[in-house]
Design a protein around this motif. Structure first.
Motif, short mmCIF file in Angstrom:
data_model
loop_
_atom_site.label_atom_id
_atom_site.label_comp_id
_atom_site.label_asym_id
_atom_site.label_seq_id
_atom_site.Cartn_x
_atom_site.Cartn_y
_atom_site.Cartn_z
N MET A 184 0.83 -1.21 0.00
CA MET A 184 0.00 0.00 0.00
C MET A 184 0.87 1.26 0.00
O MET A 184 0.58 2.22 -0.67
N VAL A 185 1.95 1.23 0.79
CA VAL A 185 2.83 2.38 0.84
C VAL A 185 3.47 2.60 -0.53
O VAL A 185 3.56 3.71 -1.03
N LEU A 186 3.92 1.48 -1.15
CA LEU A 186 4.56 1.59 -2.46
C LEU A 186 3.59 2.13 -3.50
O LEU A 186 3.96 2.94 -4.35
N SER A 187 2.33 1.70 -3.41
CA SER A 187 1.32 2.16 -4.36
C SER A 187 1.11 3.66 -4.25
O SER A 187 0.78 4.32 -5.22
N GLY A 188 1.29 4.19 -3.06
CA GLY A 188 1.11 5.62 -2.87
C GLY A 188 2.27 6.43 -3.40
O GLY A 188 2.13 7.62 -3.68
N TRP B 175 13.65 22.45 -13.53
CA TRP B 175 13.23 22.28 -12.13
C TRP B 175 13.00 23.65 -11.49
O TRP B 175 12.00 23.86 -10.80
N ALA B 176 13.92 24.57 -11.71
CA ALA B 176 13.79 25.91 -11.13
C ALA B 176 12.53 26.61 -11.65
O ALA B 176 11.95 27.46 -10.95
N MET B 177 12.12 26.26 -12.86
CA MET B 177 10.91 26.86 -13.43
C MET B 177 9.66 26.05 -13.10
O MET B 177 8.57 26.35 -13.59
N GLY B 178 9.82 25.01 -12.29
CA GLY B 178 8.68 24.20 -11.87
C GLY B 178 8.21 23.21 -12.92
O GLY B 178 7.03 22.83 -12.93
N SER B 179 9.12 22.75 -13.77
CA SER B 179 8.74 21.86 -14.87
C SER B 179 9.23 20.43 -14.68
O SER B 179 9.48 19.72 -15.67
N VAL B 180 9.40 20.00 -13.44
CA VAL B 180 9.82 18.63 -13.17
C VAL B 180 8.82 17.98 -12.21
O VAL B 180 8.47 18.55 -11.19
N ASP B 181 8.36 16.79 -12.57
CA ASP B 181 7.47 16.00 -11.72
C ASP B 181 8.32 14.89 -11.09
O ASP B 181 8.64 13.90 -11.75
N TRP B 182 8.69 15.07 -9.83
CA TRP B 182 9.61 14.14 -9.17
C TRP B 182 9.01 12.75 -8.96
O TRP B 182 9.71 11.74 -9.05
N ARG B 183 7.73 12.70 -8.67
CA ARG B 183 7.09 11.40 -8.49
C ARG B 183 7.08 10.62 -9.80
O ARG B 183 7.37 9.42 -9.82
N VAL C 229 4.45 5.23 -6.00
CA VAL C 229 4.79 4.88 -7.37
C VAL C 229 3.55 4.98 -8.25
O VAL C 229 2.45 4.58 -7.87
N GLU C 230 3.74 5.54 -9.45
CA GLU C 230 2.67 5.60 -10.44
C GLU C 230 2.96 4.53 -11.49
O GLU C 230 3.86 4.69 -12.32
N TRP C 231 2.20 3.45 -11.43
CA TRP C 231 2.53 2.26 -12.20
C TRP C 231 2.51 2.45 -13.72
O TRP C 231 3.34 1.86 -14.43
N PRO C 232 1.61 3.26 -14.28
CA PRO C 232 1.71 3.48 -15.74
C PRO C 232 3.06 4.05 -16.16
O PRO C 232 3.57 3.69 -17.22
N PHE C 233 3.65 4.90 -15.33
CA PHE C 233 4.96 5.45 -15.65
C PHE C 233 6.07 4.42 -15.44
O PHE C 233 7.08 4.44 -16.13
N VAL C 234 5.88 3.52 -14.47
CA VAL C 234 6.84 2.43 -14.27
C VAL C 234 6.89 1.56 -15.52
O VAL C 234 7.97 1.23 -16.02
N PHE C 235 5.72 1.20 -16.05
CA PHE C 235 5.68 0.35 -17.24
C PHE C 235 6.21 1.10 -18.47
O PHE C 235 6.85 0.51 -19.34
N SER C 236 5.96 2.41 -18.52
CA SER C 236 6.52 3.21 -19.62
C SER C 236 8.04 3.25 -19.54
O SER C 236 8.73 3.13 -20.56
N GLY C 237 8.57 3.40 -18.33
CA GLY C 237 10.01 3.37 -18.14
C GLY C 237 10.60 2.03 -18.53
O GLY C 237 11.67 1.95 -19.15
N SER D 299 9.13 7.04 -10.72
CA SER D 299 8.43 5.89 -11.30
C SER D 299 9.08 5.46 -12.61
O SER D 299 9.23 4.27 -12.89
N LEU D 300 9.49 6.43 -13.43
CA LEU D 300 10.15 6.10 -14.69
C LEU D 300 11.47 5.37 -14.45
O LEU D 300 11.79 4.39 -15.14
N LEU D 301 12.24 5.84 -13.48
CA LEU D 301 13.52 5.21 -13.17
C LEU D 301 13.34 3.79 -12.64
O LEU D 301 14.12 2.89 -12.96
#
Length: 263
Positions: free
Chosen positions: A1-5, A209-217, A7-15, A221-223
């Protein structure tokens, strides 16, 4: 459950998918990841580019370390490329920050630039042997000073292209370097190109990142997906028909690039 919160699985599979392609062909990371995020997931182009830049920089650190240990890096080429790409990346980031990076107009401009970059990448993949065979002899007759100036110019062009689209440091950079340095072993050119891509993508990614254009979550997930994908696919790369894989990849890039450029 913690991992599900976390990790975004569609991005994991895309990665995993993109990592597998990179492991099999050696190219296609930014060329596939950014358009996938834009077209399949509806991510704003600015966020897709910014996240993919840091994704590329972090994944290429490991490759750079291996090439460094094997002493396969030509630092003169790396420094020439960086002396053009780093200032160009900083100037591009400055311009983008003043244009309103997440506006609709900026999104359209990024999408168009991404489409053009994908088409150039496809050309580099399909016609690399012909381009190198035709152009390398002419460049081989130039002085080292002239080659240095052209390498710096290549770095500047890559700095702009990569900062806007996250695409171009791999296939395009290697193709032009093979023309400029025909006597240099291919492995040394590839290693130098990978090492140069690390500071370029990290600097450009930090600017996003400084301009707010990075989604860390999304990045995490991609990595999580791409790292095992690259490792597993790399072990089968020798058995895969290289010409077919690169041809298929180039075909996909042409279709996606045309769709983005003409959108």
């Amino acid at each position: 459950m913690v991992l599900s919160g976390l990790v975004e699985w569609p991005f994991v599979f895309s990665g995993l998918l993109v990592g597998s392609v990179v492991g099999l062909t050696g190219v296609g990371g930014g060329a596939l990841m950014t358009p996938l995020l834009v077209l399949a997931f509806g991510i704003h182009p600015a966020t897709a580019v910014g996240t993919d830049l840091l994704y590329a920089g972090l994944t290429k650190i490991a490759g750079s370390t291996v090439h460094g240990v094997n002493k396969a890096i030509d630092w003169k080429v790396v420094l020439r490329l960086a002396s053009g790409s780093v200032p160009a990346a900083l100037a591009t980031l400055f311009a983008l920050s003043h244009l309103g990076f997440k506006s609709a107009q900026a999104g359209s401009a990024i999408t168009f630039a991404l489409g053009v970059a994908l088409l150039l990448t496809a050309v580099s993949l399909l016609f690399r042997p012909w381009l190198v065979a035709r152009m390398a002899p002419a460049f081989d007759r130039l002085s080292d000073r002239a080659i240095g100036a052209l390498t710096i110019s290549l770095g500047a062009a890559l700095g702009v292209l990569v900062t806007i689209s996250s695409v171009g440091a791999g296939a395009i950079g290697v193709t032009v370097l093979l023309m400029l340095y025909p006597r240099m072993p291919t492995l040394r050119i590839i290693a130098s190109d990978i090492v140069h891509a690390v500071p370029l993508t990290l600097i450009a990614g930090a600017g996003h990142w400084a301009m707010g254009s990075v989604d860390w979550r999304m990045l995490a997930s991609l990595l999580i997906g791409s790292i095992p994908g690259i490792m597993i696919a790399s072990s089968y790369a020798a058995k895969a028909p290289d010409r077919f894989l690169r041809g298929a990849l180039a075909g996909v890039l042409v279709l996606v690039g045309a769709k983005l450029a003409l959108a």
